[in-house]
Design an enzyme around this catalytic site. Structure first.
Site, PDB file in Angstrom:
ATOM      1  N   THR A 123      -7.495 -14.056   2.882  1.00  0.00           N
ATOM      2  CA  THR A 123      -6.327 -14.732   3.453  1.00  0.00           C
ATOM      3  C   THR A 123      -5.230 -13.743   3.830  1.00  0.00           C
ATOM      4  O   THR A 123      -4.633 -13.839   4.909  1.00  0.00           O
ATOM      5  CB  THR A 123      -5.777 -15.776   2.473  1.00  0.00           C
ATOM      6  OG1 THR A 123      -6.716 -16.838   2.336  1.00  0.00           O
ATOM      7  CG2 THR A 123      -4.455 -16.355   2.959  1.00  0.00           C
ATOM      8  N   HIS A 148      -9.981 -24.699  -0.482  1.00  0.00           N
ATOM      9  CA  HIS A 148     -10.245 -23.374  -1.050  1.00  0.00           C
ATOM     10  C   HIS A 148     -11.297 -23.505  -2.146  1.00  0.00           C
ATOM     11  O   HIS A 148     -11.365 -24.511  -2.850  1.00  0.00           O
ATOM     12  CB  HIS A 148      -8.951 -22.790  -1.631  1.00  0.00           C
ATOM     13  CG  HIS A 148      -9.023 -21.331  -1.966  1.00  0.00           C
ATOM     14  ND1 HIS A 148      -9.738 -20.850  -3.043  1.00  0.00           N
ATOM     15  CD2 HIS A 148      -8.469 -20.240  -1.362  1.00  0.00           C
ATOM     16  CE1 HIS A 148      -9.620 -19.532  -3.089  1.00  0.00           C
ATOM     17  NE2 HIS A 148      -8.858 -19.143  -2.077  1.00  0.00           N
ATOM     18  N   ASP A 179      -8.655 -19.119   8.530  1.00  0.00           N
ATOM     19  CA  ASP A 179      -8.331 -17.744   8.116  1.00  0.00           C
ATOM     20  C   ASP A 179      -9.554 -16.898   7.795  1.00  0.00           C
ATOM     21  O   ASP A 179      -9.590 -15.708   8.082  1.00  0.00           O
ATOM     22  CB  ASP A 179      -7.355 -17.747   6.934  1.00  0.00           C
ATOM     23  CG  ASP A 179      -7.953 -18.326   5.664  1.00  0.00           C
ATOM     24  OD1 ASP A 179      -8.841 -19.199   5.755  1.00  0.00           O
ATOM     25  OD2 ASP A 179      -7.522 -17.922   4.564  1.00  0.00           O
TER      26      ASP A 179
END
Length: 646
Positions: free
Chosen positions: A300, A416, A475
């Site tokens: 990230t 995540h 990302d």
């Protein structure tokens, strides 16, 4: 002999000092430091990690004789205590640990005297009670000390045991958090797994390495890079150059998003119905399905870094952690200097993660809304931090109050690893691959999609949508190669090395006010975003050092280099030393004519970027279009009272 038995031997004093310093360290773990310790393994590591360095340092003084040895052990223990307590006070104010970089900014402490004083607690005497007792004994009760020479043959044994304990500690740490030292996570992770003393040693080694690399660099190194990047630059597209001048810019980070999710159905349901609509070209967005992440171990943080600087992350570790003090010419700073933009980042995690609270100062970012600006009650937390829906809801309110034009970056969290979502937030059934990570990913991706749709609706209500440039991007990948078997079940095809490379596509959506949407199949990466935005704002980029090229330029370079040395073009991809045809992902029997040129360019892009970071080369650059950023002018206060530039 009886008298000697009643006296305090040197070895006993050594053991006492090791124990008391260790106990104080444990005390700090549970009372002052918020380390997020979970599970048996992490608690075991916490019990283990202070001993090794404390014992190793203090055992050195066992080689000394008589009263000197006692005093040296006392001084050593006091220095360790002082280091611990300095970290405690610093942590109370900054929620971070002291590094050699922060010590270089010690002059700032003078202006924060009241805040530092307010960080003292009534129970702080605990950290020094043993020091006071030992000092009293050494000065007034020397008759209690057995000053006979300690047998030095035991000292190497103590040292060896300390070193062995350190490596055992490191083995446990690596098993629980792989690549701990190479990826250089948040300082809290390092302290949790290694302890504050080993963390200081680690930070010192990294600082020396960085300083050595910087010391060897000079202006000639910068000139080589500038000459290279200038010949890479492309002419802006006349239709788009300046098309979004002084428009608000909203950049939305989709955590761990991969484009295989677009139009993917599970049990007959679309996983991402809202993003599917944005991907048609009919909603005012330019959708880039062949947009790849270019992150390394920094994940990230690398994606943020690359998109705001058009440089690549490091081959090992995170640029945020290792090169956070470098000089940069970032996108938000250029927008500020050229067109008066204010900049902000919003994130439902705490500001120290990935060293953001320091790095953003070097990027010239005005405001940082971290977790302390949001409602972090238990119902709003999932996995790493704030749930995306709550995050977007509160962020929209902050955004409506920002001075315009603004450059705003929103970083989501819920999608995540390990991809868990509460039952009430799960609106799609899991697939049945037998892999909890892949199955959970579908549910968290749907939640992310819903969150994004709600945020867009909020922007419309607040009048911020129609006239803003909006960027949406993934990302980095969410599903690693370890889950290929489950992915084969989900996608219904073999996951070959070439196919896994395809799965590194994370997507890019770009809404330009007044321009129609389309599906643009241009091959591109995260380094291409900065030059694209600058040209949209009508900013001449000839004097800026950038590795990427404008996505909208007719001369855009479609070679996309990856941090591991692979690369992809519109016709073929180079993966693990083999060339594959993009049409069928089959190995190519003949090497393409432009292969060597593309390969050399990809390698040189990465090497030149590394040279910039390792040598901190931008400190030598007197750019006529840019004034150097002054990090000391930026400070990110704890919410909810807000933060302003000094």
């Amino acid at each position: 002999m009886k008298l000697h038995k009643k006296k305090l031997t040197l070895f006993a004093f050594f053991i006492l000092t090791v124990l008391t310093v260790t106990l104080k360290t444990y005390f700090s773990y549970y009372v002052d430091f918020s380390l997020g310790v979970k599970g048996l393994v992490q608690n075991l590591i916490l019990l283990m990690n202070p001993y090794s360095l404390i014992a190793l340092v203090l055992s050195i003084f066992l080689f000394f004789k008589g009263k000197k040895a006692f005093w040296f052990i006392f001084i050593g223990g006091f220095i360790l205590t002082f280091l611990l307590y300095a970290n405690v006070v610093y942590f109370r104010f900054f929620s971070d640990f002291l590094t050699f970089s922060t010590l270089n900014q010690a002059g700032n402490v003078e202006s924060m005297g009241g805040a530092v004083t307010a960080s003292f607690k009534w129970y702080d005497f605990v950290y020094f009670i043993d020091t006071i007792i030992y000092l009293f004994v050494l000065i007034f009760k020397q008759k209690w000390l057995d000053k006979r020479v300690f047998s030095k043959k035991f000292v190497p044994v103590v040292m060896a045991a300390s070193i062995a304990l350190f490596f055992l500690n490191l083995a446990f740490a690596e098993s629980d958090r792989p690549e701990l030292l190479t990826r250089t996570f948040d300082h809290k992770y390092l302290v949790k797994y290694l302890g504050p003393y080993n963390f200081t040693v680690y930070d010192g080694v990294k600082t020396i390495q960085n300083n050595q690399q910087k010391a060897l660099a000079n202006e000639d190194d910068l000139t080589k890079v500038l000459n290279y990047t200038k010949q890479k630059q492309t002419e802006p597209n006349k239709e788009y150059f300046g098309a979004a001048k002084k428009k608000n810019i909203i950049k939305i980070h989709l955590e761990s998003f991969q484009t295989f999710l677009i139009n993917k159905k599970v049990n007959g349901e679309e996983v991402t119905p809202f993003l599917n609509k944005l991907s048609t070209g009919n909603e005012g967005y330019r959708y880039y399905p062949n947009f790849y992440h270019q992150t390394g171990q920094g994940k990230t943080s690398d994606s943020e870094f690359t998109m705001d600087n058009s440089l690549f992350g490091l081959p090992q570790g995170s640029a945020y952690s290792l090169k956070g003090d470098n000089t940069y010419q970032s996108l938000p700073a250029i927008l500020d200097q050229q067109q008066g933009y204010t900049s902000s980042v919003m994130h439902g995690d705490y500001k120290t993660f990935w060293n953001r609270d320091q790095v953003y100062k070097h990027f010239g970012i005005d405001k940082f809304y971290d977790a302390t600006y949001y409602d972090m009650s238990e119902d709003n937390i999932e996995n790493l931090g704030l749930k995306d829906k709550e995050f977007f809801k509160e962020s929209a309110d902050y955004l409506a109050k920002e001075k315009q034009p603004f450059y705003n970056h929103l970083i989501t969290l819920t999608n995540h690893y390990p991809f868990t979502v509460s039952p009430e937030d799960a609106s799609i059934e899991k697939p049945n691959t037998g892999d909890s990570t892949v199955d959970g990913y579908i549910q968290t991706a749907r939640y992310l999609d819903e969150s994004l749709e709600e945020f867009v609706n909020e922007l419309k209500k607040k009048g911020l949508y129609d006239d803003s440039v909006i960027m949406i991007y993934g990302d980095h990948y969410g599903i690693s190669e370890n889950h290929n078997k489950a992915m084969e079940k989900l996608l219904g095809e073999d996951i070959t090395p070439a196919k896994f490379n395809d799965l590194n596509r994370t997507g890019f959506w770009l809404k330009i006010p007044g321009k129609e949407g389309t599906v643009d199949k241009t091959y591109a990466g995260q380094a291409d975003v900065m030059p694209t935005i600058l040209h949209l704002m009508g900013i001449d980029t000839k004097n800026y050092l950038m590795m990427g090229t404008d996505l909208l330029s007719k001369d855009h370079n479609d070679t996309v280099p990856f941090r591991n040395g692979d690369f992809v073009t519109k016709d073929y991809k180079y993966v693990n030393g083999r060339i594959y045809d993009n049409k069928n992902n089959e190995p190519m029997t003949e090497k393409p004519k432009d292969f060597e040129k593309r390969k050399q360019q990809s390698e040189k892009d990465l090497q030149m970027s590394d040279d910039v970071l390792n040598g901190d080369l931008l400190r030598f650059y007197d750019n006529p279009d840019f004034d150097k950023i002054k990090p000391s002018e930026y400070e990110y206060k704890t919410g909810p009272k807000g933060q302003e530039r000094k």
